[in-house]
Design a protein around this motif. Sequence first.
Motif, PDB file in Angstrom:
ATOM      1  N   GLU A   1       0.815  -1.207   0.000  1.00  0.00           N
ATOM      2  CA  GLU A   1       0.000   0.000   0.000  1.00  0.00           C
ATOM      3  C   GLU A   1       0.853   1.263   0.000  1.00  0.00           C
ATOM      4  O   GLU A   1       1.964   1.283   0.512  1.00  0.00           O
ATOM      5  CB  GLU A   1      -0.941   0.004   1.205  1.00  0.00           C
ATOM      6  CG  GLU A   1      -0.249  -0.157   2.546  1.00  0.00           C
ATOM      7  CD  GLU A   1      -1.229  -0.441   3.674  1.00  0.00           C
ATOM      8  OE1 GLU A   1      -2.444  -0.232   3.483  1.00  0.00           O
ATOM      9  OE2 GLU A   1      -0.769  -0.864   4.756  1.00  0.00           O
ATOM     10  N   GLN A   2       0.288   2.273  -0.598  1.00  0.00           N
ATOM     11  CA  GLN A   2       0.891   3.595  -0.616  1.00  0.00           C
ATOM     12  C   GLN A   2      -0.186   4.565  -0.156  1.00  0.00           C
ATOM     13  O   GLN A   2      -1.161   4.818  -0.867  1.00  0.00           O
ATOM     14  CB  GLN A   2       1.368   3.977  -2.020  1.00  0.00           C
ATOM     15  CG  GLN A   2       1.956   5.370  -2.121  1.00  0.00           C
ATOM     16  CD  GLN A   2       2.366   5.719  -3.541  1.00  0.00           C
ATOM     17  OE1 GLN A   2       2.782   4.852  -4.294  1.00  0.00           O
ATOM     18  NE2 GLN A   2       2.223   6.977  -3.907  1.00  0.00           N
ATOM     19  N   THR A   3      -0.046   5.100   1.028  1.00  0.00           N
ATOM     20  CA  THR A   3      -1.087   5.951   1.605  1.00  0.00           C
ATOM     21  C   THR A   3      -0.763   7.432   1.511  1.00  0.00           C
ATOM     22  O   THR A   3      -1.651   8.269   1.662  1.00  0.00           O
ATOM     23  CB  THR A   3      -1.309   5.592   3.091  1.00  0.00           C
ATOM     24  OG1 THR A   3      -0.073   5.729   3.795  1.00  0.00           O
ATOM     25  CG2 THR A   3      -1.798   4.159   3.221  1.00  0.00           C
ATOM     26  N   GLN A   4       0.486   7.767   1.262  1.00  0.00           N
ATOM     27  CA  GLN A   4       0.880   9.164   1.177  1.00  0.00           C
ATOM     28  C   GLN A   4       0.769   9.685  -0.248  1.00  0.00           C
ATOM     29  O   GLN A   4       0.735   8.918  -1.203  1.00  0.00           O
ATOM     30  CB  GLN A   4       2.308   9.344   1.681  1.00  0.00           C
ATOM     31  CG  GLN A   4       2.488   8.963   3.153  1.00  0.00           C
ATOM     32  CD  GLN A   4       3.933   9.125   3.605  1.00  0.00           C
ATOM     33  OE1 GLN A   4       4.836   9.221   2.789  1.00  0.00           O
ATOM     34  NE2 GLN A   4       4.133   9.156   4.911  1.00  0.00           N
ATOM     35  N   GLY A   5       0.701  11.001  -0.385  1.00  0.00           N
ATOM     36  CA  GLY A   5       0.656  11.607  -1.700  1.00  0.00           C
ATOM     37  C   GLY A   5      -0.748  11.720  -2.247  1.00  0.00           C
ATOM     38  O   GLY A   5      -1.732  11.302  -1.625  1.00  0.00           O
ATOM     39  N   SER A   6      -0.848  12.262  -3.454  1.00  0.00           N
ATOM     40  CA  SER A   6      -2.149  12.509  -4.078  1.00  0.00           C
ATOM     41  C   SER A   6      -2.700  11.295  -4.811  1.00  0.00           C
ATOM     42  O   SER A   6      -3.836  11.328  -5.285  1.00  0.00           O
ATOM     43  CB  SER A   6      -2.024  13.672  -5.067  1.00  0.00           C
ATOM     44  OG  SER A   6      -1.078  13.359  -6.088  1.00  0.00           O
ATOM     45  N   GLU A   7      -1.906  10.235  -4.928  1.00  0.00           N
ATOM     46  CA  GLU A   7      -2.348   9.050  -5.666  1.00  0.00           C
ATOM     47  C   GLU A   7      -2.190   7.803  -4.802  1.00  0.00           C
ATOM     48  O   GLU A   7      -1.354   6.937  -5.054  1.00  0.00           O
ATOM     49  CB  GLU A   7      -1.564   8.913  -6.970  1.00  0.00           C
ATOM     50  CG  GLU A   7      -1.784  10.080  -7.922  1.00  0.00           C
ATOM     51  CD  GLU A   7      -1.106   9.904  -9.263  1.00  0.00           C
ATOM     52  OE1 GLU A   7      -0.152   9.107  -9.336  1.00  0.00           O
ATOM     53  OE2 GLU A   7      -1.527  10.551 -10.235  1.00  0.00           O
ATOM     54  N   PRO A   8      -3.010   7.686  -3.749  1.00  0.00           N
ATOM     55  CA  PRO A   8      -2.929   6.505  -2.876  1.00  0.00           C
ATOM     56  C   PRO A   8      -3.340   5.246  -3.628  1.00  0.00           C
ATOM     57  O   PRO A   8      -4.081   5.304  -4.603  1.00  0.00           O
ATOM     58  CB  PRO A   8      -3.920   6.837  -1.759  1.00  0.00           C
ATOM     59  CG  PRO A   8      -4.908   7.744  -2.409  1.00  0.00           C
ATOM     60  CD  PRO A   8      -4.102   8.583  -3.356  1.00  0.00           C
ATOM     61  N   ALA A   9      -2.841   4.131  -3.157  1.00  0.00           N
ATOM     62  CA  ALA A   9      -3.144   2.867  -3.810  1.00  0.00           C
ATOM     63  C   ALA A   9      -2.834   1.713  -2.876  1.00  0.00           C
ATOM     64  O   ALA A   9      -2.093   1.865  -1.910  1.00  0.00           O
ATOM     65  CB  ALA A   9      -2.326   2.730  -5.096  1.00  0.00           C
ATOM     66  N   ALA A  10      -3.413   0.555  -3.148  1.00  0.00           N
ATOM     67  CA  ALA A  10      -3.107  -0.654  -2.376  1.00  0.00           C
ATOM     68  C   ALA A  10      -3.542  -1.887  -3.142  1.00  0.00           C
ATOM     69  O   ALA A  10      -4.527  -1.861  -3.870  1.00  0.00           O
ATOM     70  CB  ALA A  10      -3.799  -0.606  -1.009  1.00  0.00           C
ATOM     71  N   PHE A  11      -2.774  -2.959  -2.992  1.00  0.00           N
ATOM     72  CA  PHE A  11      -3.104  -4.237  -3.604  1.00  0.00           C
ATOM     73  C   PHE A  11      -3.097  -5.320  -2.531  1.00  0.00           C
ATOM     74  O   PHE A  11      -2.205  -5.369  -1.688  1.00  0.00           O
ATOM     75  CB  PHE A  11      -2.068  -4.624  -4.685  1.00  0.00           C
ATOM     76  CG  PHE A  11      -2.171  -3.830  -5.943  1.00  0.00           C
ATOM     77  CD1 PHE A  11      -3.403  -3.524  -6.491  1.00  0.00           C
ATOM     78  CD2 PHE A  11      -1.023  -3.394  -6.592  1.00  0.00           C
ATOM     79  CE1 PHE A  11      -3.491  -2.799  -7.656  1.00  0.00           C
ATOM     80  CE2 PHE A  11      -1.096  -2.659  -7.761  1.00  0.00           C
ATOM     81  CZ  PHE A  11      -2.338  -2.358  -8.301  1.00  0.00           C
TER      82      PHE A  11
END
Length: 273
Positions: free
Chosen positions: A231-241
């Motif tokens: 997961e990437q929770t920081q920034g303007s484009e968060p995402a998770a798999f």
Amino acid sequence: MLSKRSVAASVLCALLATGATACNGDKGGPAAASAPASARPSASPVPTLAVDTLTADQISEQAHAAMAALASVKVDGELTMDGSKLAVHLTSDKQGNCSGTVASPEVGQFELRHSGSKTWLRADETTWKKAVAKEPGATAQDAAIAAELFKGRFITGGDTRAELAEAAMMCNLIKGLFADDSDKGKEKIAKGSAGTTNGVKTFGLTVTTGDGENLTLHVATEGKPYLIRMEQTQGSEPAAFDFSEFDKPFTVQEPAADQVVDFSVFEKKVKKA
């Protein structure tokens, strides 16, 4: 204003636009879908990952090796690209064959199947109408033609059609996410803490990429050290798999001939309209 021919050629691009961007990006970004119960990587008795004695880099290397060795895996996730969210639910094998669904609020949801050199997409009437409506020069008649022609059917466009090739790239989940060592040596990896992720005992790693992005990896500590969640929770484009169904036998069912229509048929109908 686009010509009738251009409108027809652009419809499929609109349907695939978000997916193609996410696929071709290097972020491999991860957002979150509900965690499948089948995420457990293996049964007892199982070896335990020695997180106390291994360094962060060593844990990461073991996880990378385990994922790269997979024959197949299921990915459920959501990511944000250029302000748009893309939800992905796909099972893929090491050869790049896959099946599942991809969706975005801007267009809708479509089913994707890819086997060998063949790719099939199926969307509902609403999705087709949204895709056509997004194209400059498109008319209500164009939308009606697409919605009726593709109703309940898969589209295909031949092995050389660029748009379908881009959709098929989404199937390279294992190759794209786990076999690429291009950033090796540029990443900074730090240990996190033990926990439970999707019902699996895991250990967390924080990865700072060469581009300055921060990712959190949740690695299974029992059985093979599979990556359970990224997961990437920081920034303007968060995402998770979320990853599950590791090495589960997987085949792609080719649609019946009466369920498939070539995209060129739509192009011809629009040109005549």
